[in-house]
Write an enzyme that holds these catalytic residues in place. Structure first.
Site, short mmCIF file in Angstrom:
data_model
loop_
_atom_site.label_atom_id
_atom_site.label_comp_id
_atom_site.label_asym_id
_atom_site.label_seq_id
_atom_site.Cartn_x
_atom_site.Cartn_y
_atom_site.Cartn_z
N LYS A 26 0.84 -1.20 0.00
CA LYS A 26 0.00 0.00 0.00
C LYS A 26 0.87 1.25 0.00
CE LYS A 26 -2.07 -1.53 3.67
NZ LYS A 26 -2.98 -1.80 4.81
N GLY B 99 -9.28 3.30 9.43
CA GLY B 99 -9.76 1.97 9.05
C GLY B 99 -9.57 1.60 7.60
N THR B 100 -8.83 2.40 6.85
CA THR B 100 -8.65 2.07 5.43
C THR B 100 -7.94 0.72 5.25
OG1 THR B 100 -6.67 3.47 5.45
CG2 THR B 100 -8.68 4.43 4.54
N GLY B 101 -6.94 0.44 6.09
CA GLY B 101 -6.22 -0.81 5.95
C GLY B 101 -7.08 -2.02 6.28
N CYS B 102 -7.82 -1.94 7.40
CA CYS B 102 -8.74 -3.03 7.77
C CYS B 102 -9.76 -3.25 6.66
CB CYS B 102 -9.47 -2.68 9.06
SG CYS B 102 -8.41 -2.33 10.47
#
Length: 277
Positions: free
Chosen positions: A183, A217-220
């Site tokens: 990412k 929370g973008t990664g989750c």
């Protein structure tokens, strides 16, 4: 272990092993919302309860190891799963428990999100757990989804440019991951480039950087969206492409909650499909 089989017309069971976010923007809450919005079925084994909101994490209560494992085995023994997704694990002992669960169901693909630091800066993985993550979970990853700081911690490499992302991704493949989604949100530039790297090559996902504080929370969310695609029978590239577009739109439609790093709009596909845009 006996797993129930879904009807031939339905796939998409995702078992998430991760921590709870009281603010609802990340962790188990984001995972459940994402999986549901994309048409999957979410089940959970909660590893920790956190006290947090958009301003940061102010408390963490680890769940006892036997309860973490019991949650997962209860789901697998009855409902079954088509994919795993891991998030906040906290310490080496929890990593070991999660690895044991995954190893008991080796045919099920696992998306490993190596959660280390919360958006507000709080540590979510003990330093001594990094070695366990590298040796026990990375080789089990159908897809590993690190951001640049996480990749740097896992590889010991400097990860500041797109070329650095590529080098780190290749190093993580050498550690045993079957595929790595590097990412690029922490890499400077007007455009964000994420790289899906496998032993067969790479695929770039690129878009304009969204100028927003609503990134909690973008990664989750991305990892759970990828796991949902795999659970539903999509190819790896198809799963990542759909997940990438889903997160991008969820950021654009963020509701604006909180005074800090606000949450995404996880439910946007439901409103669009229902005619309310």
């Amino acid at each position: 272990m006996t797993q129930a089989s879904p009807s031939p017309a339905y796939r998409g069971r995702v078992l998430v092993l991760a921590g709870s976010d009281s603010g609802g923007g990340a962790g188990i809450q984001a995972d459940i919302k994402t999986i549901t919005a994309l048409g999957g079925y979410a089940a959970t084994a909660i590893t920790a309860v956190t006290v947090q909101n958009t301003l940061g994490v102010t408390g963490v209560h680890p769940i006892p190891l036997d309860i973490i494992e019991a949650q997962a085995r209860a789901v697998l023994d009855d409902i079954g799963a088509d994919a795993f997704k891991t998030g906040m694990l906290g310490d080496a002992a929890t990593v070991e428990v999660v690895a044991r669960v995954l190893d008991s169901a080796k045919a099920i693909p696992a998306v490993i999100d190596p959660v280390m630091i919360a958006k507000g800066g709080a540590s979510l993985l003990a330093d001594q757990a990094i070695g366990a993550l590298k040796s026990l979970l990375i080789p089990r990853a159908a897809l590993l989804t690190p951001n640049a700081p996480e990749a740097a911690a896992l590889t010991g490499l400097v990860v500041e440019t797109a070329d650095d992302l590529r080098r780190a991704g290749e190093a993580l493949l050498e550690l045993g991951a079957h595929a790595v989604l590097m990412k690029g949100g922490h890499v400077a530039g007007e455009r964000v480039v994420d790289l899906l790297i496998t032993r067969l090559g790479e695929t770039a996902f690129e878009g304009e950087r969204i100028d927003t504080r609503h990134t909690h929370g973008t990664g989750c969310t991305l990892a759970s969206a990828c796991a949902t695609g795999l659970a539903q029978g999509l190819s790896l590239t198809e799963s990542v492409a759909r997940a990438w577009n889903y997160v991008h739109e969820a950021m654009l439609r963020a509701p604006g909650f909180g005074a800090g790093h606000g949450p995404l709009d996880h439910a946007w596909p439901l409103r669009v499909e229902g005619g309310r845009k």
